[in-house]
Write a protein that holds these residues in place. Structure first.
Motif, short mmCIF file in Angstrom:
data_model
loop_
_atom_site.label_atom_id
_atom_site.label_comp_id
_atom_site.label_asym_id
_atom_site.label_seq_id
_atom_site.Cartn_x
_atom_site.Cartn_y
_atom_site.Cartn_z
N GLU A 108 6.80 -10.48 7.51
CA GLU A 108 6.27 -9.57 6.41
C GLU A 108 7.24 -10.51 4.82
O GLU A 108 7.98 -10.75 5.02
CB GLU A 108 6.85 -8.21 6.74
CG GLU A 108 6.61 -7.11 5.16
CD GLU A 108 6.82 -5.85 5.79
OE1 GLU A 108 8.35 -5.62 5.57
OE2 GLU A 108 6.00 -5.22 6.82
N SER A 176 4.56 -8.09 -4.54
CA SER A 176 3.38 -7.68 -3.49
C SER A 176 4.59 -7.29 -2.64
O SER A 176 6.05 -8.15 -2.17
CB SER A 176 2.39 -8.69 -4.08
OG SER A 176 2.96 -9.52 -3.81
N LYS A 177 3.73 -7.24 -1.93
CA LYS A 177 4.21 -6.75 0.00
C LYS A 177 3.22 -7.59 0.93
O LYS A 177 1.50 -6.97 1.17
CB LYS A 177 4.64 -5.50 0.17
CG LYS A 177 5.04 -6.19 2.26
CD LYS A 177 6.10 -4.15 2.39
CE LYS A 177 4.51 -3.20 2.48
NZ LYS A 177 5.71 -2.08 3.17
N THR A 186 -1.91 -7.34 6.42
CA THR A 186 -2.28 -6.19 4.89
C THR A 186 -1.81 -6.47 3.47
O THR A 186 -0.49 -6.81 3.73
CB THR A 186 -1.16 -5.08 5.05
OG1 THR A 186 -1.94 -4.32 6.23
CG2 THR A 186 -1.37 -3.90 4.70
N THR A 188 -0.15 -4.88 0.33
CA THR A 188 0.88 -4.43 -1.28
C THR A 188 0.89 -5.21 -2.49
O THR A 188 1.77 -5.67 -2.55
CB THR A 188 0.69 -3.31 -0.39
OG1 THR A 188 0.68 -3.25 1.61
CG2 THR A 188 1.95 -1.53 -1.09
N LYS A 197 -6.09 -5.81 -11.84
CA LYS A 197 -5.58 -5.42 -10.61
C LYS A 197 -7.69 -5.89 -9.82
O LYS A 197 -7.82 -6.68 -9.37
CB LYS A 197 -6.70 -3.57 -10.65
CG LYS A 197 -6.82 -3.03 -9.29
CD LYS A 197 -6.81 -1.49 -9.11
CE LYS A 197 -7.26 -0.98 -7.91
NZ LYS A 197 -7.64 0.48 -8.10
N GLU A 201 -8.72 -8.03 -6.98
CA GLU A 201 -9.36 -8.05 -6.06
C GLU A 201 -10.60 -8.94 -5.45
O GLU A 201 -10.56 -9.57 -4.42
CB GLU A 201 -9.76 -6.59 -6.08
CG GLU A 201 -8.18 -4.87 -5.82
CD GLU A 201 -9.82 -4.45 -5.97
OE1 GLU A 201 -10.29 -4.17 -6.31
OE2 GLU A 201 -8.80 -2.99 -5.57
N ARG A 215 -6.80 -5.43 4.77
CA ARG A 215 -6.57 -4.02 3.99
C ARG A 215 -6.04 -4.92 2.64
O ARG A 215 -4.99 -5.17 2.52
CB ARG A 215 -5.91 -3.12 4.73
CG ARG A 215 -6.18 -1.64 3.99
CD ARG A 215 -5.74 -0.48 5.05
NE ARG A 215 -4.13 -0.82 5.51
CZ ARG A 215 -3.12 -0.40 4.48
NH1 ARG A 215 -3.05 0.22 3.03
NH2 ARG A 215 -1.73 -0.16 4.49
N ASP A 217 -4.64 -3.22 -0.94
CA ASP A 217 -4.27 -1.54 -1.44
C ASP A 217 -3.22 -2.42 -2.24
O ASP A 217 -2.22 -2.36 -3.01
CB ASP A 217 -3.46 -1.24 -1.10
CG ASP A 217 -2.86 0.58 -1.40
OD1 ASP A 217 -3.55 0.82 -2.31
OD2 ASP A 217 -1.78 0.93 -0.66
N ILE A 218 -4.07 -2.84 -4.04
CA ILE A 218 -3.44 -2.53 -5.15
C ILE A 218 -3.72 -1.70 -6.24
O ILE A 218 -5.19 -1.26 -6.18
CB ILE A 218 -4.13 -3.72 -5.03
CG1 ILE A 218 -4.13 -5.61 -4.73
CG2 ILE A 218 -3.74 -4.27 -6.98
CD1 ILE A 218 -4.99 -6.21 -5.29
N ALA A 219 -2.21 -1.85 -6.92
CA ALA A 219 -2.82 -0.31 -7.58
C ALA A 219 -2.00 -0.82 -8.94
O ALA A 219 -1.54 -1.84 -8.42
CB ALA A 219 -1.43 0.80 -7.37
#
Length: 645
Positions: A108, A176-177, A186, A188, A197, A201, A215, A217-219
């Motif tokens: 991680e 990010s993570k 994953t 994020t 964004k 992506e 997966r 997950d970018i906000a």
């Protein structure tokens, strides 16, 4: 003593010894048998059926294969409860245990402004130090906290592929993570804007490992909107928004609920920052319902200013009632300006002054109409060149010193507003501004409404007829029609669409290829594409034409079932009429058996064409085609050629 007297005594002693030994043997045998039976019964009672019990004199020997060491000792203790534990001999074996499975290796990666942290479990054989150094170079930071542990187990197959993606991702994402493992990734992250964004992506999807489930997950944070603008209209077409923004998710739901109750089927509203009041949604809903009472007109919220314009012909009594109620119901921070237009005699065409700006799809901008003086003309042209590009502006304005005060400032506001449109026009008259066109910005109408309401002043009337066109959105970076056709042909080039001999039905391999084509074309918008079937020259001409048509239609049906929404497909069979190789060789016939995707209604490139030359190329087919060998077809005797590879 004589020997004759001694012999009976000796014989009695011998007989007694024999009898003692026999009794001892019988007793030992009895003890062995009873002890063995007792231990066997105890093993059965305890559920240790796998234990074999054998008596060896006074000893009890336990044999068999125990499932584990703990069960083995338990069986020995159970036997010791029946007989003296010292008599129990344990020669039981234990089932050979399987190797302990390897743990799940994963990392991680946490990255923020202060540096990078690494947490997880990694294989001992993996070059951990090299990864950390590569991470420093990729992220351009020397602050890395390595908290990883390691285990001496083999490295998973896809481990290196996952780590390579992690390096690329961490270099791209400053906050990010990223969780990396051989069986899943994953990501994020936080982007600074919607555009960033989309860029994140796009870049990450280009690097995605094919064999690892991933997966993203970018906000993106809510945009800052200034001025904070909402514009609600009711006209001949019904109620609709020109601009709609909300300050919170709750406010967003409140405005949408009000819009639906007033007759808007699918309202759209943007949640952003910059609201002048925590009661923004309350004010907008109140204004919308007030306008609904008037029947027609518009209401515009620009920060704390509210501009209500009723439709011409509205009853003055109704107007006064609605305005009075609205002033009382609006939150204290909002100031209402209301206008009831009066009917005026239409001016003659010669007396109707206009200022017109048009933007063509090619990026050319034209300024026409009237402007009050030379200085205003130069300022307007300079603003247009700054907004649209110095080499794309054509000016044909006429100076008219009788224009009303503020005309030049209104013209500049119109130019600024049209800058939000990709192609379209703006028409400005003394009492009205109309903006029309298409845009790739979902929030363009809100931006235009904000500009006009801010620059034109209270009571100004304007209409916005701007349509959002997905393919014009630069953030989405949608492929061009030519790129869509190229993608389809590239897929069938690498994976032929093969039909079973004598069949026009898609087989498993062909369906897999169509799945890939549908996935590649899902982002295409407003593309007209032809699926052309081609055969070699073997077989009858009519038979080949029918076969190519049927197979092209099979491909068409397969793509329609996969719902490629942005592409309009047609199918056409060409038979043997358009060979691309020599039909005299097997290799050439194989190339001629194909499916070709062709772009229909392709736009001609922009070229300078002298007047009168347009007819020279009349009748040419306005298409773009790329042929790819993909299909097998009938041989001379009606059998298939090249249907398998």
């Amino acid at each position: 003593m004589r020997i004759s007297n001694f012999l009976p005594v000796f014989a009695a002693l011998i007989l007694g010894a024999i009898l003692c030994l026999a009794g001892a043997a019988i007793g030992a045998r009895f003890i062995e048998t009873t002890s063995t039976k007792a231990v066997v019964n105890e093993m059965t009672l305890q559920g240790y059926d796998w234990v074999d019990v054998e008596g060896d004199g006074l000893q009890i020997v336990l044999t068999g294969v125990a499932p584990d060491e703990q069960t083995q000792l338990a069986a020995q203790r159970a036997a010791g409860h029946v007989v003296d534990p010292a008599r129990v001999i344990n020669v039981m074996n234990v089932v050979q245990q399987e190797d302990i499975p390897a743990p799940r290796f994963s990392i991680e990666i946490l990255r923020n402004d202060s540096g990078i942290s690494l947490i997880g479990l990694v294989p001992s054989s993996w070059d951990r130090a090299r990864f950390v150094e590569s991470l420093k170079k990729a992220s351009r930071t020397g602050s890395i906290a390595d908290l990883m542990e390691q285990a001496d187990y083999p490295q998973p197959e896809a481990w290196d592929e996952a780590m390579e993606f992690g390096l690329n991702a961490i270099a791209l994402l400053p906050r990010s993570k990223i969780s990396l493992a051989a069986d899943g990734i994953t990501v994020t992250a936080l982007a600074e804007s919607k555009a960033q964004k989309a860029a994140f992506e796009k870049n990450l999807k280009a690097e995605l490992p094919e064999t690892i489930r991933t997966r993203l997950d970018i906000a993106a944070p809510r945009p800052v909107i200034t001025p904070f603008t909402a514009r609600f209209l009711i006209d001949e077409t019904g109620p609709h928004f020109d601009a709609c923004v909300a300050e919170t998710a709750q406010g967003h739901l409140r405005i949408l609920a009000a819009a639906k109750s007033l007759g808007i089927d699918d309202p759209h509203c943007t949640v952003g920052l910059g609201a002048p009041s925590a009661q923004w949604a309350v004010a907008v809903e109140t204004g919308m319902r007030a306008l609904a009472k008037l029947g027609q007109g518009s209401i515009t919220f620009t920060d704390g200013d509210v501009n209500l314009i009723a439709a011409e012909g509205t009853s003055p009594a109704l107007f006064d009632t609605v305005v009075g109620e609205l002033e009382a119901d609006l939150p204290p921070t909002f100031i209402l300006h209301s206008t009831l237009p009066q009917a005026e005699q239409a001016e003659s065409e010669d007396e109707h002054a206009e200022f017109v700006v048009t933007r063509s799809p090619e990026g050319q901008t034209q300024l026409r109409g009237r402007i009050p003086d030379e200085r205003s003309k130069q300022a307007t042209e300079a603003l247009a060149r700054a907004e649209f590009g110095s080499h794309s502006v054509y000016s044909a304005m006429r100076i008219d010193d009788t224009l009303p005060s503020g005309w030049a400032m209104r013209a500049m506001a119109v130019i600024e507003a049209l800058g939000e449109v990709t192609r379209g026009s703006a028409i400005m008259s003394e009492d009205m501004v109309e903006i029309r066109g298409e845009t790739g910005n979902e929030n363009a109408k809100a931006a235009i409404a904000g500009i006009l309401s801010d620059k034109l002043g209270d009571g100004a009337e304007f209409t916005i007829d701007v349509t959002y066109v997905k393919k014009l959105d630069p953030v989405l970076d949608l492929p061009t029609p030519e790129e869509c056709v190229a993608k389809a042909n590239a897929i069938v080039a690498s994976s032929k669409i093969v039909f079973d001999p004598g069949s026009v039905e898609l087989n498993v391999e062909a369906n897999d290829t169509l799945d890939r084509i549908a996935e590649a074309l899902k982002e295409c918008e407003e593309v007209e594409m032809e699926i052309g079937g081609h055969t070699d020259s073997q077989g009858g001409e009519t038979m080949n034409l029918n076969l190519s048509t049927q197979r092209a239609n099979s491909v068409l049906d397969g793509l329609l079932m996969r719902r490629v929404a942005g592409v309009s497909f047609t199918a056409k069979g060409y038979g043997e009429s358009e060979p691309i190789a020599d039909n005299g060789t097997e290799e050439g016939r194989e190339e001629n058996r194909r499916i070709a995707f062709k772009l229909l209604n392709a736009e001609e490139p922009e070229t300078a064409t002298p007047e009168g030359a347009q007819g020279e190329n009349a009748g040419t087919d306005d298409t773009a085609e790329t042929d790819v060998n993909t299909e097998a077809d009938a041989g001379a005797d009606g059998t298939e050629n090249g249907d398998t590879e």
